[in-house]
Design a protein around this motif. Structure first.
Motif, short mmCIF file in Angstrom:
data_model
loop_
_atom_site.label_atom_id
_atom_site.label_comp_id
_atom_site.label_asym_id
_atom_site.label_seq_id
_atom_site.Cartn_x
_atom_site.Cartn_y
_atom_site.Cartn_z
N GLY A 1 -41.43 5.70 -69.69
CA GLY A 1 -41.52 6.81 -70.63
C GLY A 1 -41.83 8.12 -69.94
N PHE A 2 -42.75 8.11 -68.96
CA PHE A 2 -43.06 9.32 -68.21
C PHE A 2 -41.85 9.78 -67.39
CE2 PHE A 2 -47.79 8.43 -68.46
CZ PHE A 2 -48.06 9.54 -69.23
N PHE A 3 -41.10 8.82 -66.84
CA PHE A 3 -39.89 9.19 -66.09
C PHE A 3 -38.88 9.88 -67.00
CE2 PHE A 3 -35.69 8.49 -64.35
CZ PHE A 3 -35.85 8.78 -63.00
N ALA A 4 -38.69 9.31 -68.20
CA ALA A 4 -37.74 9.91 -69.14
C ALA A 4 -38.17 11.32 -69.54
CB ALA A 4 -37.60 9.01 -70.38
N ILE A 5 -39.47 11.51 -69.79
CA ILE A 5 -39.96 12.84 -70.17
C ILE A 5 -39.76 13.83 -69.03
CG2 ILE A 5 -42.07 14.13 -70.69
CD1 ILE A 5 -43.01 11.70 -72.30
N SER A 6 -39.87 13.35 -67.78
CA SER A 6 -39.73 14.23 -66.63
C SER A 6 -38.29 14.64 -66.36
CB SER A 6 -40.31 13.56 -65.38
OG SER A 6 -41.68 13.27 -65.56
N HIS A 7 -37.32 13.83 -66.79
CA HIS A 7 -35.92 14.08 -66.44
C HIS A 7 -35.02 14.36 -67.63
CE1 HIS A 7 -37.52 11.98 -62.88
NE2 HIS A 7 -36.57 12.60 -62.20
N LEU A 8 -35.55 14.29 -68.84
CA LEU A 8 -34.76 14.54 -70.03
C LEU A 8 -35.38 15.66 -70.85
CD1 LEU A 8 -34.09 10.89 -71.30
CD2 LEU A 8 -32.42 12.40 -70.22
N PRO A 9 -34.62 16.28 -71.73
CA PRO A 9 -35.25 17.17 -72.71
C PRO A 9 -36.32 16.42 -73.48
CG PRO A 9 -32.86 17.42 -72.77
CD PRO A 9 -33.15 16.25 -71.87
N LEU A 10 -37.42 17.08 -73.77
CA LEU A 10 -38.56 16.41 -74.37
C LEU A 10 -38.18 15.69 -75.67
CD1 LEU A 10 -41.59 15.82 -74.33
CD2 LEU A 10 -41.94 17.99 -75.53
N SER A 11 -37.38 16.34 -76.50
CA SER A 11 -37.01 15.72 -77.77
C SER A 11 -36.21 14.44 -77.57
CB SER A 11 -36.20 16.70 -78.63
OG SER A 11 -35.02 17.10 -77.94
N THR A 12 -35.34 14.44 -76.56
CA THR A 12 -34.55 13.25 -76.27
C THR A 12 -35.43 12.10 -75.81
OG1 THR A 12 -32.69 14.64 -75.62
CG2 THR A 12 -32.63 12.35 -74.92
N ALA A 13 -36.36 12.39 -74.90
CA ALA A 13 -37.24 11.34 -74.38
C ALA A 13 -38.11 10.76 -75.49
CB ALA A 13 -38.11 11.92 -73.27
N ILE A 14 -38.64 11.61 -76.35
CA ILE A 14 -39.49 11.12 -77.43
C ILE A 14 -38.69 10.26 -78.40
CG2 ILE A 14 -40.87 11.84 -79.43
CD1 ILE A 14 -41.76 14.26 -77.82
N SER A 15 -37.47 10.68 -78.71
CA SER A 15 -36.63 9.89 -79.62
C SER A 15 -36.36 8.50 -79.06
CB SER A 15 -35.30 10.61 -79.88
OG SER A 15 -35.52 11.83 -80.55
N LEU A 16 -36.08 8.42 -77.76
CA LEU A 16 -35.82 7.12 -77.14
C LEU A 16 -37.06 6.25 -77.15
CD1 LEU A 16 -33.61 8.27 -74.13
CD2 LEU A 16 -32.86 7.08 -76.20
N ASN A 17 -38.22 6.85 -76.91
CA ASN A 17 -39.46 6.08 -76.97
C ASN A 17 -39.75 5.57 -78.38
OD1 ASN A 17 -40.35 6.09 -74.25
ND2 ASN A 17 -41.02 8.21 -74.44
N TYR A 18 -39.26 6.27 -79.37
CA TYR A 18 -39.51 5.86 -80.76
C TYR A 18 -38.49 4.84 -81.27
CZ TYR A 18 -43.51 8.67 -81.93
OH TYR A 18 -44.78 9.15 -81.99
N THR A 19 -37.71 4.27 -80.37
CA THR A 19 -36.85 3.16 -80.78
C THR A 19 -37.60 1.84 -80.83
OG1 THR A 19 -36.16 2.85 -78.47
CG2 THR A 19 -34.76 4.24 -79.87
N ALA A 20 -38.86 1.82 -80.41
CA ALA A 20 -39.63 0.57 -80.42
C ALA A 20 -39.66 -0.11 -81.79
CB ALA A 20 -41.06 0.84 -79.92
#
Length: 279
Positions: free
Chosen positions: A46-65
């Motif tokens: 999740g931290f890697f995604a936030i570091s390399h993606l737009p914040l909204s995109t990373a958060i959306s992917l994390n919320y697929t849980a």
């Protein structure tokens, strides 16, 4: 960030456990093993995604849980194989997309896949937390062991990248991340351990609403009409899940009461039938 996410939890919980003479060693390490392998890995991805993606995109992917949880329950069946809750979770995720409206560029696909993996592993971790709650494992020990594993893995990151000097504001921010992360982790652990997994997952979508409110309050980031509509869907999905759980509880209580009344009535009838014979 990973290091400071775990340090306050370890220090505060360890001191509290020692002062109250709590047992640190769990009865079984098996559930903790899977919970920490999936949870710690999910945090790093999740931290890697936030570091390399737009914040909204990373958060959306994390919320697929919650979607992975719903899919797993739908495949396994059981008492929580409930179409109403599944629809509520799906509507909640659609609301998240409406609020964040993520976009993934071609060069971001690798990071996006890792972010999606973070969501899947987070779902596994949530289900393991629920199993720990079912076997009676206290929330504080589950969070303490998880935080210890977080700190241990972060030492590898520090060894690889070295230590960087930061100012006072950054120190305060890291301390806030750790303390608030501890409170949130304890709350999440109790919710998944004692409550409905899908209900808890649906209510986690309210994070987006709190984030939007803080954005308006501190940074004048006013959402547009589509974002407000997404928030309304998030709230509606949470309320639908709450209503469904409340309705099921009332039905179960009613069935239990009916069975008890029927059993009592049967016992009374038997007594009444036997009394004349005894006489």
């Amino acid at each position: 960030m990973v290091l400071f996410r775990g340090i306050p939890s370890v220090l505060l919980l360890l001191c509290w456990a020692k002062l109250t003479h709590r047992r640190l060693r769990p009865p079984s390490w098996k559930l903790h093993l899977w919970r920490n392998v999936s949870g710690v890995t999910s945090m790093w991805l999740g931290f890697f995604a936030i570091s390399h993606l737009p914040l909204s995109t990373a958060i959306s992917l994390n919320y697929t849980a919650p979607l992975f949880i719903a899919g797993w329950m739908l495949a396994q069946g059981g008492s929580q194989r409930d179409p109403v809750r599944l629809i509520a979770v799906l509507f909640g995720f659609i609301g998240v997309i409406a609020v964040l409206r993520p976009s993934i560029a071609e060069e971001h696909w690798f990071a996006a896949l890792l972010g999606l993996g973070a969501g899947a592993l987070s779902a596994i971790a949530m289900m393991q937390v629920r199993e720990l709650g079912r076997v009676g494992e206290p929330e504080w020990r589950t969070v303490l062991i998880f935080s210890c594993c977080v700190c241990l893995t972060s030492l590898g990151g520090v060894a690889a990248e070295g230590w960087r000097d930061i100012d006072v504001v950054a120190w305060l921010a890291l301390a806030g991340v750790g303390v608030l992360g501890l409170v949130g982790q304890l709350a999440m652990t109790r919710a998944f351990g004692l409550g409905s997994a899908l209900l808890t997952a649906a209510l986690q979508y309210t994070t987006i609403i709190f984030a939007a409110m803080l954005g308006i309050l501190f940074w004048d980031d006013l959402p547009d009409a589509i974002a407000w509509g997404g928030m309304a869907m998030i709230i509606a999905s949470g309320l639908l899940s709450i209503w469904r759980t409340y309705s099921e509880d009332r039905v179960m209580k009613g069935q239990t009461l009916t069975v008890m009344q029927a059993s009592g009535s049967g016992a009374t009838n038997v007594t009444n039938e036997q009394e004349p014979r005894n006489v």
